[in-house]
Write a protein that holds these residues in place. Structure first.
Motif, mmCIF file in Angstrom:
data_model
loop_
_atom_site.group_PDB
_atom_site.id
_atom_site.type_symbol
_atom_site.label_atom_id
_atom_site.label_comp_id
_atom_site.label_asym_id
_atom_site.label_seq_id
_atom_site.Cartn_x
_atom_site.Cartn_y
_atom_site.Cartn_z
ATOM 1 N N ASP A 70 -2.138 0.676 7.122
ATOM 2 C CA ASP A 70 -1.838 1.333 5.851
ATOM 3 C C ASP A 70 -3.107 1.615 5.046
ATOM 4 O OD1 ASP A 70 0.888 1.616 6.172
ATOM 5 O OD2 ASP A 70 1.354 -0.318 5.294
ATOM 6 N N LEU A 71 -4.059 0.699 5.110
ATOM 7 C CA LEU A 71 -5.324 0.926 4.415
ATOM 8 C C LEU A 71 -6.093 2.088 5.025
ATOM 9 C CD1 LEU A 71 -6.372 -2.792 3.869
ATOM 10 C CD2 LEU A 71 -5.785 -1.149 2.081
ATOM 11 N N PHE A 72 -6.005 2.238 6.339
ATOM 12 C CA PHE A 72 -6.648 3.373 7.000
ATOM 13 C C PHE A 72 -6.024 4.684 6.537
ATOM 14 C CE2 PHE A 72 -7.014 6.486 10.403
ATOM 15 C CZ PHE A 72 -8.372 6.420 10.718
ATOM 16 N N VAL A 73 -4.704 4.733 6.507
ATOM 17 C CA VAL A 73 -4.008 5.942 6.074
ATOM 18 C C VAL A 73 -4.356 6.283 4.624
ATOM 19 C CG1 VAL A 73 -1.721 6.939 5.622
ATOM 20 C CG2 VAL A 73 -2.125 5.641 7.718
ATOM 21 N N VAL A 123 0.841 -1.189 0.000
ATOM 22 C CA VAL A 123 0.000 0.000 0.000
ATOM 23 C C VAL A 123 0.873 1.235 0.000
ATOM 24 C CG1 VAL A 123 -1.760 1.271 1.264
ATOM 25 C CG2 VAL A 123 -1.808 -1.217 1.233
ATOM 26 N N ASP A 124 0.758 2.043 -1.021
ATOM 27 C CA ASP A 124 1.512 3.276 -1.115
ATOM 28 C C ASP A 124 0.810 4.330 -0.279
ATOM 29 O OD1 ASP A 124 2.855 5.532 -1.752
ATOM 30 O OD2 ASP A 124 2.583 5.396 -3.914
ATOM 31 N N VAL A 125 1.403 4.698 0.865
ATOM 32 C CA VAL A 125 0.734 5.629 1.765
ATOM 33 C C VAL A 125 0.677 7.042 1.195
ATOM 34 C CG1 VAL A 125 1.332 4.320 3.805
ATOM 35 C CG2 VAL A 125 2.869 6.111 3.042
ATOM 36 N N GLY A 126 1.319 7.283 0.079
ATOM 37 C CA GLY A 126 1.231 8.595 -0.538
ATOM 38 C C GLY A 126 0.311 8.601 -1.742
ATOM 39 N N GLY A 127 -0.407 7.502 -1.955
ATOM 40 C CA GLY A 127 -1.241 7.385 -3.149
ATOM 41 C C GLY A 127 -2.513 8.196 -3.056
ATOM 42 N N SER A 128 -3.263 8.239 -4.134
ATOM 43 C CA SER A 128 -4.493 9.025 -4.181
ATOM 44 C C SER A 128 -5.694 8.174 -3.821
ATOM 45 C CB SER A 128 -4.677 9.598 -5.596
ATOM 46 O OG SER A 128 -5.020 8.549 -6.490
ATOM 47 N N LEU A 129 -6.853 8.803 -3.798
ATOM 48 C CA LEU A 129 -8.088 8.099 -3.479
ATOM 49 C C LEU A 129 -8.851 7.708 -4.733
ATOM 50 C CD1 LEU A 129 -9.361 10.268 -0.493
ATOM 51 C CD2 LEU A 129 -8.339 8.007 -0.390
ATOM 52 N N GLU A 130 -8.242 7.819 -5.887
ATOM 53 C CA GLU A 130 -8.954 7.517 -7.122
ATOM 54 C C GLU A 130 -9.414 6.066 -7.170
ATOM 55 O OE1 GLU A 130 -9.307 11.103 -8.267
ATOM 56 O OE2 GLU A 130 -9.932 9.482 -9.600
ATOM 57 N N ARG A 131 -8.624 5.180 -6.631
ATOM 58 C CA ARG A 131 -9.010 3.770 -6.593
ATOM 59 C C ARG A 131 -8.291 3.106 -5.421
ATOM 60 N NH1 ARG A 131 -5.125 0.308 -8.402
ATOM 61 N NH2 ARG A 131 -3.328 1.225 -9.442
ATOM 62 N N PRO A 132 -8.827 2.024 -4.884
ATOM 63 C CA PRO A 132 -8.134 1.339 -3.798
ATOM 64 C C PRO A 132 -6.778 0.832 -4.267
ATOM 65 C CG PRO A 132 -10.405 0.605 -3.969
ATOM 66 C CD PRO A 132 -10.115 1.433 -5.186
ATOM 67 N N GLU A 163 -8.089 11.934 3.146
ATOM 68 C CA GLU A 163 -8.153 12.481 1.791
ATOM 69 C C GLU A 163 -7.163 13.620 1.635
ATOM 70 O OE1 GLU A 163 -11.691 14.562 0.662
ATOM 71 O OE2 GLU A 163 -12.054 15.321 2.693
ATOM 72 N N GLU A 164 -6.681 13.785 0.415
ATOM 73 C CA GLU A 164 -5.754 14.877 0.109
ATOM 74 C C GLU A 164 -6.549 16.130 -0.233
ATOM 75 O OE1 GLU A 164 -3.175 13.653 -2.987
ATOM 76 O OE2 GLU A 164 -2.236 12.040 -1.830
ATOM 77 N N VAL A 165 -6.114 17.252 0.285
ATOM 78 C CA VAL A 165 -6.765 18.533 0.029
ATOM 79 C C VAL A 165 -5.731 19.479 -0.582
ATOM 80 C CG1 VAL A 165 -7.972 20.506 1.047
ATOM 81 C CG2 VAL A 165 -8.328 18.195 1.970
ATOM 82 N N HIS A 166 -6.105 20.112 -1.670
ATOM 83 C CA HIS A 166 -5.231 21.073 -2.334
ATOM 84 C C HIS A 166 -5.942 22.423 -2.350
ATOM 85 C CE1 HIS A 166 -2.541 17.877 -3.745
ATOM 86 N NE2 HIS A 166 -3.647 17.190 -4.009
ATOM 87 N N GLU A 167 -5.360 23.392 -1.694
ATOM 88 C CA GLU A 167 -5.953 24.725 -1.628
ATOM 89 C C GLU A 167 -5.091 25.712 -2.403
ATOM 90 O OE1 GLU A 167 -6.342 25.690 2.475
ATOM 91 O OE2 GLU A 167 -8.194 24.519 2.723
ATOM 92 N N PRO A 168 -5.697 26.452 -3.327
ATOM 93 C CA PRO A 168 -4.920 27.439 -4.095
ATOM 94 C C PRO A 168 -4.476 28.586 -3.192
ATOM 95 C CG PRO A 168 -7.270 27.666 -4.532
ATOM 96 C CD PRO A 168 -7.119 26.423 -3.705
ATOM 97 N N ALA A 169 -3.393 29.218 -3.571
ATOM 98 C CA ALA A 169 -2.899 30.378 -2.823
ATOM 99 C C ALA A 169 -3.936 31.486 -2.873
ATOM 100 C CB ALA A 169 -1.580 30.849 -3.410
#
Length: 431
Positions: free
Chosen positions: A283-286, A242-251, A291-297
């Protein structure tokens, strides 16, 4: 089947939110509304046998559908090596509407409902009765028609099954049987000194004060393990595929084989709640409960760089109320009615497959963290006719996360020794 690869599904469920237990005119209740809500689910196709059992898994509070994957991987391996028969047809694992991937899909509606509730003076947050209505809608999807469904619920998701099957109208012929893992049932008039009330109140307060934002998944993982700075010395940054830096697009990582239960500790040997979890479960919990959040400046900042961080998909203000005693309170007669309807030989609940049922079964933790022996006796007395009980040795309340292998073994015992018999499924002994 050591490396089961689930299919990802998203369903649009037509259901109702804002229902309340005991209201005779639920369509007149403030905040009640018919909605179309998104439901993210994983499906594990196992067998083409139409006689096999279809398992529907629901997670506890603050968890997510992928939390069952380590258990499912072992259960499917046991199914192949130990039975040589179509015991299991499919396995479904479902996100509650404000948890995991479902929370991301429903975020706009969830925030809008809360805002409308604040303005109008009613509570716009999801509650366990909303989960009951949502679960009821999921059990009605065409993909489950004609299946022998075995509901498997952990902790706080046991009450939604109970309400769905006793308080809400439904046309689906489910379930064939229920397996309740550490069921959190509370009864009217329960004293505040009861361990369930004490823990529940502590969780209500504690959730609002716990940390809910990290710079990255790696940092979140270190915090969960109680590690101050640096990388975990006892853990690699990637465990169980499990890549802990991966996205939520798919398991991610769900094609990896399951691992035996292990205890995670930080470099100094200290323990946290999460340090007791199985490696892959953590790792699955992480990966899937955050979720990743990206906020513009934002002007007038000089820098044009956007900021990013991770946070739980289940918001603090949504999680905290879910631990209140009222959210898990049922009438003893409600439990009795559910269990009697699912007792083999009773003729089955209305609409049950061929009039047959496989009973209600309970799996307990070995360590009495949340449910004491006296509480178990009280729950069993109310249920009246539980068909079987199991204890997962060495495990605390969070059995799916702490000992997925032990849970898989217990589930297989129940499925083979009781439910398959009631369903008329012949299970061969291993060679």
């Amino acid at each position: 089947m050591e490396n089961p690869i689930p299919e990802r599904h998203v369903f649009s469920l037509q259901t109702a939110f804002g229902l309340r237990v005991g209201d005779a005119l639920q369509d007149k209740v403030t905040g009640r509304e018919d909605v179309t809500i998104q439901c993210a689910a994983l499906k594990y196709p196992v067998s083409t046998s139409e006689r096999g059992l279809t398992l529907v898994l629901t997670h506890g509070m603050s968890s997510h559908k992928e939390s069952y994957h380590p258990m499912v991987a072992r259960l499917l391996r046991l199914n192949v090596t130990g039975t040589r028969a179509g015991l299991i047809r499919e396995i479904w694992s479902v996100d509650m509407p404000n948890h995991g991937e479902s929370a991301v899909l429903n975020r706009t509606y969830l925030e809008d409902r809360q805002e409308r509730g604040r303005k109008a003076g009613w509570d716009g947050k999801c509650n366990t009765m909303d989960f009951s209505s949502y679960l009821n809608a999921f059990l009605s999807i065409p993909q489950l028609q004609g299946h022998r469904v075995v509901g498997i619920a952990h902790s706080g998701s046991c009450v939604p099954w109970t309400h769905a099957l006793t308080l809400l109208d439904h046309t689906h012929p489910h379930p064939f049987a229920l397996i309740l893992i550490e069921p959190v049932f509370m009864f009217p008039g329960m004293p505040p000194t009861d361990p369930r009330a004490i823990h529940g109140a502590a969780n209500v307060r504690g959730v609002l004060t716990k940390r809910g934002k990290w710079s990255s998944r790696a940092e979140a993982k270190r915090w969960l393990l109680g590690i101050k700075g640096g990388d975990p010395k006892s853990r690699q940054s990637k465990q169980g595929g499990v890549d802990v830096g991966g996205s939520l697009e798919r398991p991610k990582g769900l094609s990896q084989s399951d691992k035996g239960a292990s205890v995670n500790r930080n470099a100094k040997g200290a323990r946290t709640i999460w340090s007791k979890w199985d490696d892959l479960a953590l790792d699955l919990f992480v990966e899937h409960a955050l979720e990743e959040v990206h906020e513009p400046a934002q002007a007038p900042r000089m820098s044009t760089r956007s900021s990013s961080y991770v946070r739980p998909t289940l918001r603090k203000e949504e999680e905290s109320p879910l631990y209140a005693c009222l959210q898990h309170t049922v009438e003893p007669a409600e439990l009795t009615r559910m269990c009697v309807a699912l007792t083999p030989g009773s003729g089955g609940a209305p609409g049950s497959v061929n009039g047959g049922v496989g009973g209600v079964h309970v799996i307990w933790a070995d360590i009495e963290e949340f449910i004491s022996k006296s509480t178990r006796a009280e729950i069993l007395d109310a249920m009246h006719c539980v068909q079987s009980q199991r204890v997962v040795s060495g495990s605390g309340h969070l059995i799916p996360q702490e000992d997925p292998s032990g849970l898989a073994d217990a589930l297989r015992d129940v499925l083979v020794g009781h439910i398959a018999v009631a369903a008329g499924i012949t299970v061969r002994a291993p060679l």
